[in-house]
Design an enzyme around this catalytic site. Structure first.
Site, PDB file in Angstrom:
ATOM      1  N   LYS A 115       0.865  -1.216   0.003  1.00 41.66           N
ATOM      2  CA  LYS A 115       0.120   0.034  -0.005  1.00 41.66           C
ATOM      3  C   LYS A 115       0.974   1.082  -0.112  1.00 41.66           C
ATOM      4  O   LYS A 115       0.667   2.243  -0.899  1.00 41.66           O
ATOM      5  CB  LYS A 115      -1.055   0.013   1.171  1.00 41.66           C
ATOM      6  CG  LYS A 115      -2.096  -1.073   1.216  1.00 41.66           C
ATOM      7  CD  LYS A 115      -2.879  -1.106   2.247  1.00 41.66           C
ATOM      8  CE  LYS A 115      -3.934  -2.224   2.506  1.00 41.66           C
ATOM      9  NZ  LYS A 115      -4.840  -2.209   3.433  1.00 41.66           N
ATOM     10  N   LYS A 195      -9.053 -11.155  -6.685  1.00 38.17           N
ATOM     11  CA  LYS A 195      -9.957 -11.198  -5.377  1.00 38.17           C
ATOM     12  C   LYS A 195     -10.976 -10.096  -5.707  1.00 38.17           C
ATOM     13  O   LYS A 195     -10.595  -8.865  -5.862  1.00 38.17           O
ATOM     14  CB  LYS A 195      -9.092 -11.131  -4.390  1.00 38.17           C
ATOM     15  CG  LYS A 195      -9.693 -10.956  -3.010  1.00 38.17           C
ATOM     16  CD  LYS A 195      -8.767 -10.786  -1.840  1.00 38.17           C
ATOM     17  CE  LYS A 195      -9.530 -10.703  -0.575  1.00 38.17           C
ATOM     18  NZ  LYS A 195      -8.745 -10.468   0.382  1.00 38.17           N
ATOM     19  N   LYS A 198     -13.279  -4.083  -2.270  1.00 44.36           N
ATOM     20  CA  LYS A 198     -13.764  -2.834  -2.284  1.00 44.36           C
ATOM     21  C   LYS A 198     -12.979  -1.795  -2.803  1.00 44.36           C
ATOM     22  O   LYS A 198     -13.457  -0.562  -3.267  1.00 44.36           O
ATOM     23  CB  LYS A 198     -14.430  -2.446  -0.950  1.00 44.36           C
ATOM     24  CG  LYS A 198     -15.534  -3.273  -0.466  1.00 44.36           C
ATOM     25  CD  LYS A 198     -15.942  -3.187   1.223  1.00 44.36           C
ATOM     26  CE  LYS A 198     -14.772  -3.799   1.987  1.00 44.36           C
ATOM     27  NZ  LYS A 198     -15.330  -4.094   3.226  1.00 44.36           N
TER      28      LYS A 198
END
Length: 336
Positions: A115, A195, A198
């Site tokens: 991230k 996968k 959201k």
């Protein structure tokens, strides 16, 4: 005694990946362990993901996640179900664990590196995310944590944090174990991502409470086996996301028919997708009906969360008293 803890983020609409990967398991474990099954909507984690966090929608999404879990069958009278920010001991324990956690261990976390590599400015909260997660678990002295494969490293860090605290201040926390019972149910995104997430946006997800017409509009153009260039080409349902969805939603006979039809080119991709929809409707319609009922009675959802927070605090408060005492903090009204 077994005590289960798991948290779910409210950074997007609940989708079928949440449902098959976590929410159904919450219900099953709740029926097995009752009030020793503790589930938390981890809204304090949400701001660590700047791309998904929106202060204008956080409260609504938190409510929607609670409503969806209750619609699936999670009973707030049976389990402990609450919102993380409504139990302030989470943040206090997180800080006290932070001061004992080496920086190097946090920088090695795979999710942090992934991230952080996408951000121009890295918030400190992203680095500290796994410490807050450890506090969530250890605050209730949970020993069983249902997680996806991508969270196993965080559970290992939680075990190390517990071990370090126990060594420094005396035996306080159990070392929790990750439970990967749902690991096989890695639901792919409807846009072809490995996968459903959201963070990939609505184009990747099939919402748990999404209208069936909208779901069909996503399923119809969804990618299938790339080897099936023509209708007459045989395919492999094991590498097709529609085949994966059939394994989740379709009955045994339908699954057998579409598997054989795909491999022999006896059925086309669009017909295979049409055969999927009855299973989706059968699975999601009762959930959506219960969600509609709860939406008409929002006070029921809010009362369930308030009751859960009260029960959670009843466990968390004495644990924090124990932690403060072990770490040597002056108790209110007590002489040193």
């Amino acid at each position: 005694m077994t005590r289960v803890f798991s948290g779910i983020q409210p950074t997007g609409e609940p989708h079928i990946g949440n449902y098959f990967g976590a929410m159904r398991n919450y219900v099953r474990l709740g029926q097995q362990y009752g009030s020793d099954a503790i589930y938390c909507i981890v809204d304090l984690h949400a701001p660590t993901n700047p791309a998904a966090y929106d202060p204008a929608t956080l409260a609504r999404l938190t409510f929607e996640m609670a409503l969806a879990n209750m619609a699936v069958g999670l009973d707030p009278e049976q389990v402990i179900f609450f919102v993380q920010s409504q139990v302030r001991e989470h943040t206090e324990l997180s800080w006290l664990l932070t001061v004992n956690t080496p920086l190097g261990e946090l920088e090695r976390m795979t999710q942090f590196k992934d991230k952080a590599g996408k951000l121009e400015s890295i918030p400190a909260g992203l680095l500290m995310y796994p410490v807050l997660m450890a506090a969530d678990i250890l605050l209730y002295k949970a020993d069983t944590v249902p997680v996806g494969e991508d969270q196993v490293q965080h559970i290992e860090l939680t075990r190390e944090i517990a071990r370090r605290f126990n060594h420094a201040y005396g035996p306080t926390f159990p070392e929790p174990r990750a439970v990967l019972e749902q690991a096989a149910l890695r639901v792919p995104g409807v846009d072809g991502h490995a996968k459903m997430s959201k963070s990939k946006g609505e184009s990747s997800t099939i919402g748990l409470l999404e209208p069936l017409g909208s779901i069909w509009n996503k399923v119809r153009p969804a990618p299938t086996d790339p080897a099936r260039v023509r209708r007459s080409d045989p395919g492999n349902p094991d590498i097709c996301l529609i085949g994966d969805y059939h394994k989740l939603f379709s009955d045994a006979q339908t699954l057998l028919e579409i598997t054989d039809g795909c491999r022999t080119a006896g059925i086309g991709c669009i017909d295979c997708k049409k055969r999927l929809m009855p299973g989706i409707e059968r699975e999601l319609t009762p959930i959506q009906a219960r969600a509609a009922e709860l939406r008409e009675r929002p006070e029921t959802v809010l009362a369930g969360l308030a009751y859960g927070a009260e029960r959670a605090r009843a466990i968390a408060a004495p644990v924090m008293d124990e932690v403060r005492t072990r770490m040597g903090f002056l108790r209110a009204g007590a002489r040193p």
